[in-house]
Design a protein around this motif. Sequence first.
Motif, PDB file in Angstrom:
ATOM      1  N   CYS A  53     -20.933 -25.113 -40.250  1.00  0.00           N
ATOM      2  CA  CYS A  53     -20.081 -24.552 -39.195  1.00  0.00           C
ATOM      3  C   CYS A  53     -18.649 -25.025 -39.384  1.00  0.00           C
ATOM      4  O   CYS A  53     -18.401 -26.104 -39.936  1.00  0.00           O
ATOM      5  CB  CYS A  53     -20.606 -24.970 -37.820  1.00  0.00           C
ATOM      6  N   ASN A  54     -17.718 -24.218 -38.898  1.00  0.00           N
ATOM      7  CA  ASN A  54     -16.305 -24.594 -38.952  1.00  0.00           C
ATOM      8  C   ASN A  54     -15.842 -25.277 -37.672  1.00  0.00           C
ATOM      9  O   ASN A  54     -14.664 -25.597 -37.532  1.00  0.00           O
ATOM     10  CB  ASN A  54     -15.432 -23.368 -39.253  1.00  0.00           C
ATOM     11  N   HIS A 106     -27.032 -15.709 -37.836  1.00  0.00           N
ATOM     12  CA  HIS A 106     -26.751 -16.942 -37.094  1.00  0.00           C
ATOM     13  C   HIS A 106     -26.363 -18.029 -38.086  1.00  0.00           C
ATOM     14  O   HIS A 106     -26.430 -17.851 -39.298  1.00  0.00           O
ATOM     15  CB  HIS A 106     -27.997 -17.338 -36.290  1.00  0.00           C
ATOM     16  N   GLU A 109     -22.032 -21.061 -38.678  1.00  0.00           N
ATOM     17  CA  GLU A 109     -21.157 -19.938 -38.362  1.00  0.00           C
ATOM     18  C   GLU A 109     -21.453 -18.814 -39.339  1.00  0.00           C
ATOM     19  O   GLU A 109     -21.173 -18.921 -40.529  1.00  0.00           O
ATOM     20  CB  GLU A 109     -19.686 -20.367 -38.453  1.00  0.00           C
ATOM     21  N   THR A 141     -21.397 -15.863 -32.890  1.00  0.00           N
ATOM     22  CA  THR A 141     -20.288 -16.504 -33.584  1.00  0.00           C
ATOM     23  C   THR A 141     -19.435 -17.303 -32.610  1.00  0.00           C
ATOM     24  O   THR A 141     -19.431 -17.040 -31.400  1.00  0.00           O
ATOM     25  CB  THR A 141     -19.416 -15.443 -34.294  1.00  0.00           C
ATOM     26  N   ASN A 142     -18.698 -18.269 -33.139  1.00  0.00           N
ATOM     27  CA  ASN A 142     -17.735 -18.990 -32.303  1.00  0.00           C
ATOM     28  C   ASN A 142     -16.434 -18.222 -32.173  1.00  0.00           C
ATOM     29  O   ASN A 142     -15.548 -18.628 -31.420  1.00  0.00           O
ATOM     30  CB  ASN A 142     -17.491 -20.416 -32.817  1.00  0.00           C
TER      31      ASN A 142
END
Length: 417
Positions: A53-54, A106, A109, A141-142
């Motif tokens: 993930c970022n 999923h 990210e 997503t974020n």
Amino acid sequence: MTMTPAGGLSLLRDAQRVAAPWPYAELDPERLRAAGWRPAPVRDVILKVHQRCNLACDYCYVYESPDQSWQDRPAVMSTEVWQAAVDNLARYAARHRLRRVQVILHGGEPLLFRLDRIERLVAYLHAKLPLSTRADVGMQTNGVLLTRRTLERLVALRIAVGVSVDGTEADHDRHRRTRSGRGSHAAAARALDLLREPELRPAYAGILSTVSPESDPIATFETLSAFDPPMIDFLLPHANWGTPPPHARPGATPYADWLIAVFDHWYGRSDPIRVRLFDDILALLLGGASGSEQVGLSPAGMLVVESDGAIEQVDALKSAYPGAAATGLDVRHDDLEDVFDDPGVVARQLGRRALSETCLGCPVRDVCGGGHYAHRYRPGAGFRNPSAYCGDLRRLIDHITARVATELRRAAALERP
């Protein structure tokens, strides 16, 4: 099986029996089938296309959970794995004559997987599924990597996008920060503003938001509703009896207090935004079914395929103990049908039969449904317990019940001559 070396599956089961005697030591899927039980088909598959993930959210149920298996998995799902997952799903859909399946991209990210790979995956999915089976493709997503060009391509692919946002900028950035410590609200807000545009709105699935009693409930709701989402999905932070909810206090119901404030603000609005938790509770009170695992007794029909091909239960279980989501199966070598030999998968389909004695005697049993399965975990006992949010759920459901009863009495009075 893919739990290598040889005997790995047996070791997994031994560990699960110790960590969660119910269901792993006490539930026998074969005996249930012999007695006439039949599983509800799997209809939703989550593909963990990118394991990293970022962002570095402090409450993340993957990276901050007791289960750290993500560290041993490839960052990117290989073509071999996602094609095997699609092939497996296609066989399963044909066997069960499924008219609809949902595939969720999923992570981590998922946009780190890259759009060209996503396009190939989606094309392969539609090509391989039976003509009689419709595939709905979604993404959680974020929002940080969502640009106009990206959304235009997602619209063309008919991918519905859910964005995780926790309310006001200050509340969101308190928990959802980049690895360098910077807040991510501004980037998520830019993405949501794009999704509101008419030509991009077909990709807008809604907003997912984690409840935090330290935030202002009305400010949170108004901030989220200003982005005009098709739906808001409020989630309770993943917790259990070994790791209680962060704001839990004896005799207090901070999560119910927060949700009740939002409900009273939301309920009866002339043009309400859908709030999934409230919609589900209202549907259950009126004799319908729930659309999520937070409440109700509907059988769970969702599986996860990890980036290394492992078939697992929902990620939320990783908050319980290491290996809680594992089945020991691999999408490249095992059939989706095989998951119903796993006591953990079966337990999440049993409805009332999976509830504790406390829950069975509760008047809101069929609405609450014991709460989210992951929240029932008690170390050394397993998952046959009330939710760690039991008091909060009871108070919330009682409050909504009373509001509905008041409205029904008022409507009946207006109809009298």
